[in-house]
Design a protein around this motif. Structure first.
Motif, PDB file in Angstrom:
ATOM      1  N   VAL A 137       1.533   5.343   5.156  1.00  0.00           N
ATOM      2  CA  VAL A 137       0.279   5.436   4.403  1.00  0.00           C
ATOM      3  C   VAL A 137      -0.890   5.045   5.308  1.00  0.00           C
ATOM      4  O   VAL A 137      -1.909   5.740   5.381  1.00  0.00           O
ATOM      5  CB  VAL A 137       0.318   4.532   3.160  1.00  0.00           C
ATOM      6  CG1 VAL A 137      -1.013   4.607   2.409  1.00  0.00           C
ATOM      7  CG2 VAL A 137       1.460   4.931   2.233  1.00  0.00           C
ATOM      8  N   VAL A 138      -0.746   3.936   6.030  1.00  0.00           N
ATOM      9  CA  VAL A 138      -1.797   3.487   6.938  1.00  0.00           C
ATOM     10  C   VAL A 138      -1.998   4.499   8.058  1.00  0.00           C
ATOM     11  O   VAL A 138      -3.131   4.802   8.450  1.00  0.00           O
ATOM     12  CB  VAL A 138      -1.454   2.098   7.517  1.00  0.00           C
ATOM     13  CG1 VAL A 138      -2.492   1.678   8.560  1.00  0.00           C
ATOM     14  CG2 VAL A 138      -1.362   1.060   6.409  1.00  0.00           C
TER      15      VAL A 138
ATOM     16  N   GLY B 157       5.911  12.242   7.428  1.00  0.00           N
ATOM     17  CA  GLY B 157       5.753  11.702   6.093  1.00  0.00           C
ATOM     18  C   GLY B 157       6.477  12.458   5.004  1.00  0.00           C
ATOM     19  O   GLY B 157       7.196  13.439   5.253  1.00  0.00           O
TER      20      GLY B 157
ATOM     21  N   THR C 208      10.369  -1.952  -0.131  1.00  0.00           N
ATOM     22  CA  THR C 208       9.689  -0.777  -0.677  1.00  0.00           C
ATOM     23  C   THR C 208      10.665   0.087  -1.460  1.00  0.00           C
ATOM     24  O   THR C 208      10.354   0.549  -2.572  1.00  0.00           O
ATOM     25  CB  THR C 208       9.044   0.040   0.454  1.00  0.00           C
ATOM     26  OG1 THR C 208       8.146  -0.791   1.195  1.00  0.00           O
ATOM     27  CG2 THR C 208       8.279   1.233  -0.103  1.00  0.00           C
TER      28      THR C 208
ATOM     29  N   PRO D  18       4.848   1.904   3.647  1.00  0.00           N
ATOM     30  CA  PRO D  18       3.489   1.421   3.912  1.00  0.00           C
ATOM     31  C   PRO D  18       2.915   1.840   5.257  1.00  0.00           C
ATOM     32  O   PRO D  18       1.735   2.215   5.348  1.00  0.00           O
ATOM     33  CB  PRO D  18       3.642  -0.104   3.811  1.00  0.00           C
ATOM     34  CG  PRO D  18       4.772  -0.297   2.847  1.00  0.00           C
ATOM     35  CD  PRO D  18       5.724   0.827   3.142  1.00  0.00           C
TER      36      PRO D  18
ATOM     37  N   GLU E 183      -1.572   7.695   7.976  1.00  0.00           N
ATOM     38  CA  GLU E 183      -2.302   8.863   7.481  1.00  0.00           C
ATOM     39  C   GLU E 183      -3.781   8.554   7.263  1.00  0.00           C
ATOM     40  O   GLU E 183      -4.642   9.399   7.497  1.00  0.00           O
ATOM     41  CB  GLU E 183      -1.636   9.357   6.196  1.00  0.00           C
ATOM     42  CG  GLU E 183      -0.250   9.957   6.450  1.00  0.00           C
ATOM     43  CD  GLU E 183       0.514  10.248   5.166  1.00  0.00           C
ATOM     44  OE1 GLU E 183       0.049   9.814   4.086  1.00  0.00           O
ATOM     45  OE2 GLU E 183       1.575  10.884   5.250  1.00  0.00           O
ATOM     46  N   VAL E 184      -4.097   7.319   6.855  1.00  0.00           N
ATOM     47  CA  VAL E 184      -5.491   6.925   6.660  1.00  0.00           C
ATOM     48  C   VAL E 184      -6.207   6.830   8.007  1.00  0.00           C
ATOM     49  O   VAL E 184      -7.340   7.290   8.170  1.00  0.00           O
ATOM     50  CB  VAL E 184      -5.573   5.580   5.908  1.00  0.00           C
ATOM     51  CG1 VAL E 184      -7.005   5.053   5.921  1.00  0.00           C
ATOM     52  CG2 VAL E 184      -5.074   5.742   4.482  1.00  0.00           C
TER      53      VAL E 184
ATOM     54  N   PHE F   5       8.260   9.401  -1.764  1.00  0.00           N
ATOM     55  CA  PHE F   5       7.289   8.334  -1.558  1.00  0.00           C
ATOM     56  C   PHE F   5       7.140   8.063  -0.065  1.00  0.00           C
ATOM     57  O   PHE F   5       7.974   8.476   0.744  1.00  0.00           O
ATOM     58  CB  PHE F   5       7.709   7.047  -2.292  1.00  0.00           C
ATOM     59  CG  PHE F   5       8.892   6.343  -1.671  1.00  0.00           C
ATOM     60  CD1 PHE F   5       8.708   5.340  -0.724  1.00  0.00           C
ATOM     61  CD2 PHE F   5      10.186   6.676  -2.035  1.00  0.00           C
ATOM     62  CE1 PHE F   5       9.790   4.688  -0.160  1.00  0.00           C
ATOM     63  CE2 PHE F   5      11.280   6.030  -1.468  1.00  0.00           C
ATOM     64  CZ  PHE F   5      11.079   5.032  -0.524  1.00  0.00           C
ATOM     65  N   SER F   6       6.073   7.352   0.290  1.00  0.00           N
ATOM     66  CA  SER F   6       5.816   6.993   1.682  1.00  0.00           C
ATOM     67  C   SER F   6       5.940   5.486   1.876  1.00  0.00           C
ATOM     68  O   SER F   6       5.507   4.699   1.029  1.00  0.00           O
ATOM     69  CB  SER F   6       4.404   7.428   2.104  1.00  0.00           C
ATOM     70  OG  SER F   6       4.278   8.830   2.110  1.00  0.00           O
TER      71      SER F   6
ATOM     72  N   MET G   4       0.857  -1.197   0.000  1.00  0.00           N
ATOM     73  CA  MET G   4       0.000   0.000   0.000  1.00  0.00           C
ATOM     74  C   MET G   4       0.881   1.230   0.000  1.00  0.00           C
ATOM     75  O   MET G   4       1.680   1.436   0.906  1.00  0.00           O
ATOM     76  CB  MET G   4      -0.898  -0.001   1.233  1.00  0.00           C
ATOM     77  CG  MET G   4      -1.890   1.146   1.281  1.00  0.00           C
ATOM     78  SD  MET G   4      -2.889   1.072   2.783  1.00  0.00           S
ATOM     79  CE  MET G   4      -4.222   2.146   2.328  1.00  0.00           C
ATOM     80  N   MET G   5       0.782   2.031  -1.052  1.00  0.00           N
ATOM     81  CA  MET G   5       1.632   3.214  -1.154  1.00  0.00           C
ATOM     82  C   MET G   5       0.817   4.407  -1.608  1.00  0.00           C
ATOM     83  O   MET G   5      -0.106   4.280  -2.407  1.00  0.00           O
ATOM     84  CB  MET G   5       2.788   2.974  -2.139  1.00  0.00           C
ATOM     85  CG  MET G   5       3.832   1.998  -1.643  1.00  0.00           C
ATOM     86  SD  MET G   5       5.142   1.785  -2.865  1.00  0.00           S
ATOM     87  CE  MET G   5       5.781   3.452  -2.963  1.00  0.00           C
ATOM     88  N   ASP G   6       1.148   5.564  -1.049  1.00  0.00           N
ATOM     89  CA  ASP G   6       0.553   6.809  -1.501  1.00  0.00           C
ATOM     90  C   ASP G   6       1.025   7.120  -2.912  1.00  0.00           C
ATOM     91  O   ASP G   6       2.087   6.646  -3.342  1.00  0.00           O
ATOM     92  CB  ASP G   6       1.004   7.955  -0.589  1.00  0.00           C
ATOM     93  CG  ASP G   6      -0.032   8.268   0.470  1.00  0.00           C
ATOM     94  OD1 ASP G   6      -1.163   7.793   0.330  1.00  0.00           O
ATOM     95  OD2 ASP G   6       0.313   8.977   1.426  1.00  0.00           O
TER      96      ASP G   6
END
Length: 211
Positions: free
Chosen positions: A55-56, A26, A75, A52, A58-59, A49-50, A1-3
């Protein structure tokens, strides 16, 4: 999972730099943005890039610990492969990042065969634990490397780093009175803005020498 990637600078730039973030902030942090925008304004293409876990985080809207090292390495290697596939081998490719992002990049720089490595505040050891160094692989590093380090960085000050056996491929630029984010003390004669410019100019000079 990547932004989605954060990209600044011209796609046809002769030098592309991939940057990864540190453990706690981030790819869109003020530090990362300031450096990326400064480099892009001078003609470099900068890709952020972020990892994984970020990304989680931030969600979910809450902090999470960094991924385990194998995930961070995987990654990094995936992002490098994707950028090479997209742009071919015509451009010089540099990798690096802030703190943890730069440290992980340093672990795979030789394997990935990149043209250069840029570490912005390298975590030579955890704060307050100078005996727990993260420098063993740096003695044999072959990739041309630039480390921009604050003189007062609690992850490795100028006095501490002087005692490490580092590869001759590594150049260190000391950021005046800077801590881990390059911020100097009030009254030091330097400002954070000046120190960020110093680091940006050091990266630009380093990249130019690799041509």
């Amino acid at each position: 999972m990547m932004d989605p990637l954060l990209i600044d600078g011209p796609a046809d730039a002769r030098c592309h730099l991939i940057l990864a973030h540190g453990a706690g902030q981030g790819a869109d942090s003020s530090f990362m943005s300031a450096v990326a925008h400064g480099l892009a304004a001078a003609g470099l293409r900068v890709v952020r890039f972020s990892f994984p876990y970020m990304v989680v985080s931030e969600v979910e809207g809450r902090r999470r610990p960094p991924d385990r090292e194998p995930i961070l390495i995987e990654t990094w290697l995936r992002v490098i492969a994707e950028q090479r596939a997209a742009h071919g081998a015509r451009q010089r490719l540099l990798i690096g990042g802030k703190s943890m992002g730069g440290r992980i990049a340093s672990l795979i720089a030789d394997e990935a065969g990149v043209d250069g490595l840029v570490c912005l505040g390298y975590p030579f050891h955890p704060p307050g634990r100078p005996e727990r160094t993260r420098v063993a692989h740096l003695s044999g590093l072959h990739t041309p490397t630039l480390i921009c380090q604050g003189e007062r960085d609690p992850f490795g000050s100028r006095e501490e780093v002087a005692d490490y056996a580092l590869s001759p491929s590594i150049e260190i630029v000391w950021i005046p009175d800077g801590e881990h984010g390059f911020k100097p003390r009030r009254g030091s004669g330097s400002t954070l803005e000046q120190n960020l410019i110093t680091a940006t100019e050091a990266v630009l000079s380093f990249a130019a020498r690799l041509e």
